[in-house]
Structure formats: structure tokens, C-alpha cells
Design a protein around this motif. Structure first.
Motif, short mmCIF file in Angstrom:
data_model
loop_
_atom_site.label_atom_id
_atom_site.label_comp_id
_atom_site.label_asym_id
_atom_site.label_seq_id
_atom_site.Cartn_x
_atom_site.Cartn_y
_atom_site.Cartn_z
N PRO A 214 27.05 2.37 -17.47
CA PRO A 214 28.35 3.05 -17.54
C PRO A 214 28.25 4.43 -18.19
N GLN A 215 28.94 5.39 -17.56
CA GLN A 215 28.90 6.77 -18.06
C GLN A 215 29.48 6.88 -19.46
N ALA A 216 30.36 5.96 -19.84
CA ALA A 216 30.96 6.00 -21.18
C ALA A 216 29.94 5.77 -22.28
N LEU A 217 28.78 5.20 -21.93
CA LEU A 217 27.75 4.94 -22.94
C LEU A 217 26.81 6.12 -23.14
N LEU A 218 26.88 7.15 -22.31
CA LEU A 218 25.94 8.26 -22.43
C LEU A 218 26.02 8.97 -23.78
N PRO A 219 27.22 9.25 -24.33
CA PRO A 219 27.25 9.86 -25.68
C PRO A 219 26.56 8.99 -26.71
N LEU A 220 26.70 7.67 -26.58
CA LEU A 220 26.09 6.75 -27.53
C LEU A 220 24.58 6.73 -27.40
N THR A 221 24.07 6.57 -26.18
CA THR A 221 22.63 6.45 -25.99
C THR A 221 21.91 7.76 -26.31
N VAL A 222 22.48 8.89 -25.92
CA VAL A 222 21.81 10.17 -26.17
C VAL A 222 21.78 10.49 -27.65
N ALA A 223 22.86 10.18 -28.35
CA ALA A 223 22.90 10.48 -29.79
C ALA A 223 22.22 9.42 -30.62
N GLY A 224 22.18 8.18 -30.15
CA GLY A 224 21.67 7.09 -30.98
C GLY A 224 20.25 6.67 -30.70
N ILE A 225 19.65 7.13 -29.58
CA ILE A 225 18.27 6.77 -29.24
C ILE A 225 17.43 8.04 -29.25
N PRO A 226 16.71 8.33 -30.31
CA PRO A 226 15.96 9.60 -30.39
C PRO A 226 14.94 9.77 -29.27
N SER A 227 14.33 8.68 -28.81
CA SER A 227 13.28 8.80 -27.80
C SER A 227 13.82 9.01 -26.40
N ILE A 228 15.14 9.14 -26.25
CA ILE A 228 15.71 9.27 -24.91
C ILE A 228 15.42 10.64 -24.31
N HIS A 229 14.89 11.56 -25.11
CA HIS A 229 14.55 12.88 -24.57
C HIS A 229 13.46 12.79 -23.50
N ILE A 230 12.74 11.66 -23.43
CA ILE A 230 11.73 11.50 -22.39
C ILE A 230 12.36 11.44 -21.01
N CYS A 231 13.66 11.25 -20.94
CA CYS A 231 14.34 11.23 -19.64
C CYS A 231 14.24 12.58 -18.93
N LEU A 232 14.01 13.65 -19.70
CA LEU A 232 13.86 14.96 -19.08
C LEU A 232 12.67 14.99 -18.12
N ASP A 233 11.71 14.09 -18.32
CA ASP A 233 10.52 14.08 -17.47
C ASP A 233 10.83 13.58 -16.07
N PHE A 234 11.77 12.66 -15.93
CA PHE A 234 12.00 12.07 -14.61
C PHE A 234 13.40 12.37 -14.06
N ILE A 235 14.19 13.18 -14.72
CA ILE A 235 15.50 13.55 -14.15
C ILE A 235 15.35 14.29 -12.82
N PRO A 236 14.34 15.20 -12.66
CA PRO A 236 14.17 15.79 -11.32
C PRO A 236 13.95 14.75 -10.23
N GLU A 237 13.18 13.70 -10.53
CA GLU A 237 12.98 12.63 -9.57
C GLU A 237 14.28 11.87 -9.30
N LEU A 238 15.09 11.70 -10.34
CA LEU A 238 16.36 11.01 -10.18
C LEU A 238 17.32 11.85 -9.34
N LEU A 239 17.27 13.18 -9.49
CA LEU A 239 18.12 14.06 -8.69
C LEU A 239 17.73 14.03 -7.22
#
Length: 400
Positions: A214-239
């Protein structure tokens, strides 16, 4: 007890925390059951999900049984491989044997099973982070609280001296929207576990975000999970995925990551996202265009706030989308608002936009929700484009 007899204690705890209906049926789990299906740990009484001391124990057991399941399957795979290797040796001597499934395929199947198990656990935990209807009515906005104060929650745990039944039955004396609410503490505990899981296996993070949540959880996961910055590696693939829902989720995730991590890598991925949005504008049908741009246009505001150099690219995209939508509107009815003229004026003269403490020379036409709700999708998208433009200009002036 956890030091003396951890396995027995965990099994007893899982059985004790089962819902009352299950206890009446005397359905008890064994150590072997929990290693085969670690998700049994999460099939507990609903009240546990809002009791931080007990939830901490449940998460500890869940992590332990997930690791135990990996070791169990690896051991089972090795034993099966040794047994079949002996059978193949005997068969080769008698000359009547055929080779079975290759070992690499068995390893892939085991990894797929473990990945499905881990992703199911993460998705269930993320679902537990969503507030219930009662919590939504009594609580406030979670995004601002999490962005500024989630770290303080880690340092201020609630007392754990209450018995399990007392923890579940006693009402929380603090306000539901406060920093120390039960929901907030449970969210913090879950984010800590997810952070550890993402560090241990980054592929879990990739799998979870390709599945989406759910999109409503994005503020929580991005702010609360420090290691989530690794998503930048595969966002181009997701796009690059063909599903429109995954592309929307990727852009929404990226907008929060850009705000949280204003890094050069975030800037390059944001440029790519803007380029993808421009490309999709030329290929999407009218209905899909509305479904795609309505949830993604507000993300452009976050891109500009994090990276002001993107303003020109975003402004050009907004004008381009506005021209396409306005042309469709003009073919069906006369547009009473000089929409494109105002939009180009906003692009060329942003200094005429809203100023702090003052009024705007370019004021959006006042439209009620009922008017927009019943309006043509292209008309709604036109107003959303102009509102996005104004928000970008307002944030720029407020930043100064």
C-alpha cells in the motif's frame, strides 16, 4: 528460560499466543511444524499486534524460525541429494537407471521457496503497520511524526514488566496519535526487523518492492528502514516493467527516497523517471493516462523540492501533459479556462506565483470536489497539473 530451553519455550509461547478459538480446538504446533512453516508464528491473537512487549517476542521468534527453516531445508536438500546419488551409483552398476532432476534445479526451487516464505512474512508485517479504522479516527498524520521522530522511539521502549494477559487487556493510557502509542511502537519494531532482513539479503527488498504494498506505507518504510536506500539500485528496472501499477509504485517510492536521500544517484534516477513519464504520455490511452498521471503528478513536487535543477524538466513535462489533456477537452467542449496560457505563464514567470505571506496573482479557479468528481477525466487532470505547478512554485518560495 530462553537461555536454558529456547526451542521448547518458543513452541510453548507460539501455542499460548494462538487465538482463543484455536486453543479450544487443542491445535498445538510442534518444533517441526514451525520450521516447515514459520508463518505459524504470526497466526496469533489479534491483540498481540498492538502489544509492543509481546510483539517484540513474536518478531524475535519469527526471525529465528525463518533462519531455522533455511537450515532445515538446506539439510533436507543435502540428505536427499546424498540418497539419490547413492541410488544413481547403484543404478549405473546395474545399467537400468536414468538421471533425475539436476541438482541446480533443486537448489533453485529451494531458494524460490525461501524467497516466497520471506516475502510473505514481510508482507504480513507491513499489513500490520496499517492503522485500523479506529486508529485512523483517533490518530493523526503518521508521515510527519515518522520523518522527524521515529528514531526517538527506538530509545524509549515501553515497560515490559506486565504479564502477557495484562499487556493485551490494559488500555493504552497515551493518545493514539502520540509518539508512544502502541501502533507507533509496533511499527518501529517491525521496521527494525525489516532493516535487518534487507541487510542480510538485499534480494528480499527487491522482491517486496516488485510485489508492491500500500502506498500509504511508503512514508513509514522510507523513514523507518534505513537500508531501504538500496531500492535506488533497482528502481530503473521497476520503471521498465510493463504493468502500470508497478510503474506508479516506483515513482511514488522514488519521490519519498529523493526527499529522504538527496544523493547524486537519486537525482539521476529522478531524471530517468521524468523521462519515462514523458515517454508514457505518448503511448498511453486516454483512460490509462488518467490512471497513471493522477497519482504520479504530486511526486513531481517532491522531485523539485529535493533537486531544484529538475524544475525545467518537470515544467516542460507538465506543459506537455497539459497540452495533450487540453486538446482532448477542446475536441469535446469549449474550455472556458485559458488553461494552457496560464500554464505557460507559470513556466515562464514563476515569480508571479504564490509568495510567502502574500496572495497569488495566479489563483486556481475554485472547484468543489463534487464538480471535479463529476468532471471529465481530462478536465480533472488539467486541474491536477495546474495544482502541481502551483505547489512546486510555492515550495520553491518557501524554501527561499
Amino acid at each position: 528460560l530462553n537461555t536454558v530451553m529456547p526451542r521448547r519455550l518458543w513452541v510453548m509461547t507460539v501455542n499460548a499466543l494462538q487465538p482463543s478459538a484455536t486453543l479450544q480446538q487443542q491445535q498445538t504446533c510442534t518444533q517441526n511444524d514451525l520450521m516447515i512453516d514459520p508463518l505459524i508464528v504470526l497466526r496469533c491473537d489479534q491483540r498481540v499486534y498492538r502489544c509492543p512487549p509481546l510483539m517484540d517476542i513474536v518478531l524475535h521468534m519469527l526471525n529465528g524460525y525463518l533462519l531455522a527453516s533455511k537450515a532445515y531445508l538446506q539439510s533436507h536438500l543435502k540428505e536427499t541429494a546424498d540418497f539419490e546419488r547413492q541410488n544413481q551409483t547403484v543404478s549405473s552398476v546395474t545399467g537400468s537407471g536414468q538421471l533425475d532432476t539436476p541438482e541446480v534445479t533443486r537448489e533453485e526451487l529451494k531458494n524460490a521457496l525461501l524467497a516466497a516464505q520471506d516475502s510473505a512474512a514481510v508482507q504480513i508485517l507491513l499489513e500490520l503497520c496499517l492503522p485500523t479504522s479506529d486508529e485512523q479516527q483517533s490518530g493523526g498524520s503518521s508521515e510527519s511524526l515518522w520523518r522527524s521522530n521515529w528514531g526517538s522511539m527506538l530509545k524509549t521502549p515501553k515497560p515490559t514488566s506486565l504479564s502477557p494477559s495484562a499487556c493485551m487487556d490494559v488500555e493504552d493510557a497515551e493518545p493514539q496519535g502520540g509518539l508512544l502509542s502502541d501502533l507507533r511502537e509496533v511499527q518501529c519494531l517491525i521496521c527494525c526487523l525489516l532493516h535487518q532482513m534487507f541487510i542480510a539479503d538485499p534480494n528480499i527488498a527487491k522482491l517486496i518492492h516488485f510485489q508492491g504494498y500500500p502506498q500509504a506505507l511508503l512514508p513509514l518504510t522510507v523513514a523507518g528502514i534505513p537500508s531501504i536506500h538500496i531500492c535506488l539500485d533497482f528502481i530503473p528496472e521497476l520503471l521498465a516493467q510493463p504493468q502500470l501499477e508497478k510503474q506508479i509504485f516506483a515513482i511514488q517510492l522514488l519521490s519519498h527516497l529523493c526527499t529522504q536521500y538527496a544523493l547524486p544517484k537519486s537525482l539521476s534516477v529522478a531524471r530517468l523517471a521524468i523521462s519515462v513519464m514523458g515517454t508514457l504520455l505518448t503511448v498511453l490511452s486516454r483512460a490509462k493516462r488518467y490512471s497513471f498521471f493522477m497519482p504520479t503528478l504530486p511526486c513531481l513536487v517532491a522531485f523539485c523540492q529535493a533537486f531544484p535543477p529538475l524544475y525545467d524538466d518537470v515544467a516542460a513535462l507538465l506543459v506537455q501533459v497539459g497540452q495533450v489533456c487540453a486538446s482532448d477537452v477542446a475536441t469535446k467542449a469549449r474550455d472556458v479556462d485559458p488553461f494552457i496560457a496560464r500554464l505557460q505563464n507559470l513556466q515562464e514567470k514563476p515569480e508571479e506565483g504564490p509568495v510567502p505571506g502574500g496572495s497569488s496573482k495566479l489563483v486556481l479557479p475554485q472547484k468543489t470536489k463534487e464538480d471535479l468528481g463529476g468532471a471529465d477525466p481530462d478536465v480533472q487532470l488539467c486541474y491536477c497539473i495546474e495544482a502541481t505547478f502551483v505547489d512546486i512554485i510555492s515550495s520553491t518560495f518557501h524554501g527561499l
